[in-house]
Design a protein around this motif. Structure first.
Motif, PDB file in Angstrom:
ATOM      1  N   THR A  22      -2.235 -93.645  50.079  1.00 40.45           N
ATOM      2  CA  THR A  22      -2.426 -95.009  49.580  1.00 40.45           C
ATOM      3  C   THR A  22      -2.553 -95.008  48.061  1.00 40.45           C
ATOM      4  N   LEU A  23      -3.336 -94.088  47.534  1.00 40.00           N
ATOM      5  CA  LEU A  23      -3.478 -93.973  46.077  1.00 40.00           C
ATOM      6  C   LEU A  23      -2.135 -93.642  45.421  1.00 40.00           C
ATOM      7  N   SER A  24      -1.394 -92.741  46.014  1.00 38.61           N
ATOM      8  CA  SER A  24      -0.088 -92.366  45.466  1.00 38.61           C
ATOM      9  C   SER A  24       0.871 -93.551  45.473  1.00 38.61           C
ATOM     10  N   PRO A  53      -2.208-103.146  41.015  1.00 43.26           N
ATOM     11  CA  PRO A  53      -2.287-101.865  41.731  1.00 43.26           C
ATOM     12  C   PRO A  53      -3.166-100.820  41.030  1.00 43.26           C
ATOM     13  N   LEU A  54      -3.164-100.820  39.703  1.00 40.44           N
ATOM     14  CA  LEU A  54      -4.003 -99.851  38.990  1.00 40.44           C
ATOM     15  C   LEU A  54      -5.484-100.161  39.178  1.00 40.44           C
ATOM     16  N   ALA A 117       0.445 -96.486  54.727  1.00 40.15           N
ATOM     17  CA  ALA A 117      -0.684 -95.600  54.441  1.00 40.15           C
ATOM     18  C   ALA A 117      -2.000 -96.375  54.433  1.00 40.15           C
ATOM     19  N   GLY A 118      -1.986 -97.574  53.870  1.00 34.19           N
ATOM     20  CA  GLY A 118      -3.199 -98.386  53.856  1.00 34.19           C
ATOM     21  C   GLY A 118      -3.644 -98.759  55.258  1.00 34.19           C
ATOM     22  N   ALA A 119      -2.699 -99.107  56.125  1.00 32.61           N
ATOM     23  CA  ALA A 119      -3.040 -99.423  57.510  1.00 32.61           C
ATOM     24  C   ALA A 119      -3.563 -98.179  58.230  1.00 32.61           C
ATOM     25  N   ALA A 120      -2.930 -97.040  57.983  1.00 34.62           N
ATOM     26  CA  ALA A 120      -3.387 -95.794  58.616  1.00 34.62           C
ATOM     27  C   ALA A 120      -4.789 -95.434  58.138  1.00 34.62           C
TER      28      ALA A 120
END
Length: 129
Positions: A22-24, A53-54, A117-120
Motif C-alpha cells: 500500500t505504501l509503495s 497520496p504523500l 493492497a489497501g483492501a488486503a
C-alpha cells in the motif's frame, strides 16, 4: 554483538506485506503524477494527486492501524474514480507523447495496486484486534 531490541519494538517496526505494498502504491501514484507534469500534462500549481497520496503515506508510516489503512484505501478509490471519470486520462493515453502515456499507465497501475493492497491490508484476519 547481540541485538538489544525487545520483541515489542521489533513487532512495531515490521510492517505486513500488504501495508508495504500500500505504501509503495501511494508513492508510485505520486511519482507517476509528477511524471505526467514533467511530460507536459496540465495540473494545478499544487497538484492534489501528489499531495494527497504523500500525506496518506506519511500517516500510514506514522501509525499503521485500521483507520490509516482505510484512509489509504479511500485515497486510491477517490483518485481512481476521478482518473476514470475525467477525459484527461484518455487524452493522455492517446496523446502520442511516450512519457505521458507511460506515466499515465503507471498511475493506473498504482491506483489498481493501491486498491488491492489497501483492501488486503484492511481485511487481514486478526490484525486489528
Amino acid at each position: 554483538m547481540e541485538n538489544t531490541k525487545s520483541t515489542r519494538e521489533a513487532a512495531t517496526t515490521a510492517r505486513p506485506p500488504a501495508v508495504t505494498a500500500t505504501l509503495s502504491a501511494l508513492l508510485l501514484l505520486a511519482v507517476s503524477i509528477v511524471g505526467q507534469i514533467a511530460a507536459g500534462a496540465d495540473y494545478p500549481a499544487v497538484p492534489p494527486g501528489v499531495v494527497i497520496p504523500l500525506v496518506a503515506g506519511g500517516l500510514l508510516l506514522w501509525r499503521t492501524n485500521r483507520w490509516t489503512v482505510g484512509l489509504a484505501l479511500g485515497v486510491g478509490l477517490f483518485i481512481g474514480v476521478g482518473a476514470l471519470l475525467t477525459p484527461n486520462t484518455g487524452d493522455h493515453l492517446s496523446s502520442g507523447n511516450g512519457a505521458l502515456i507511460v506515466s499515465t499507465g503507471a498511475e493506473l497501475v498504482a491506483l489498481a495496486a493501491l486498491v488491492v493492497a489497501g483492501a488486503a491490508a484492511q481485511l487481514r484476519k486478526g490484525a486489528w484486534a
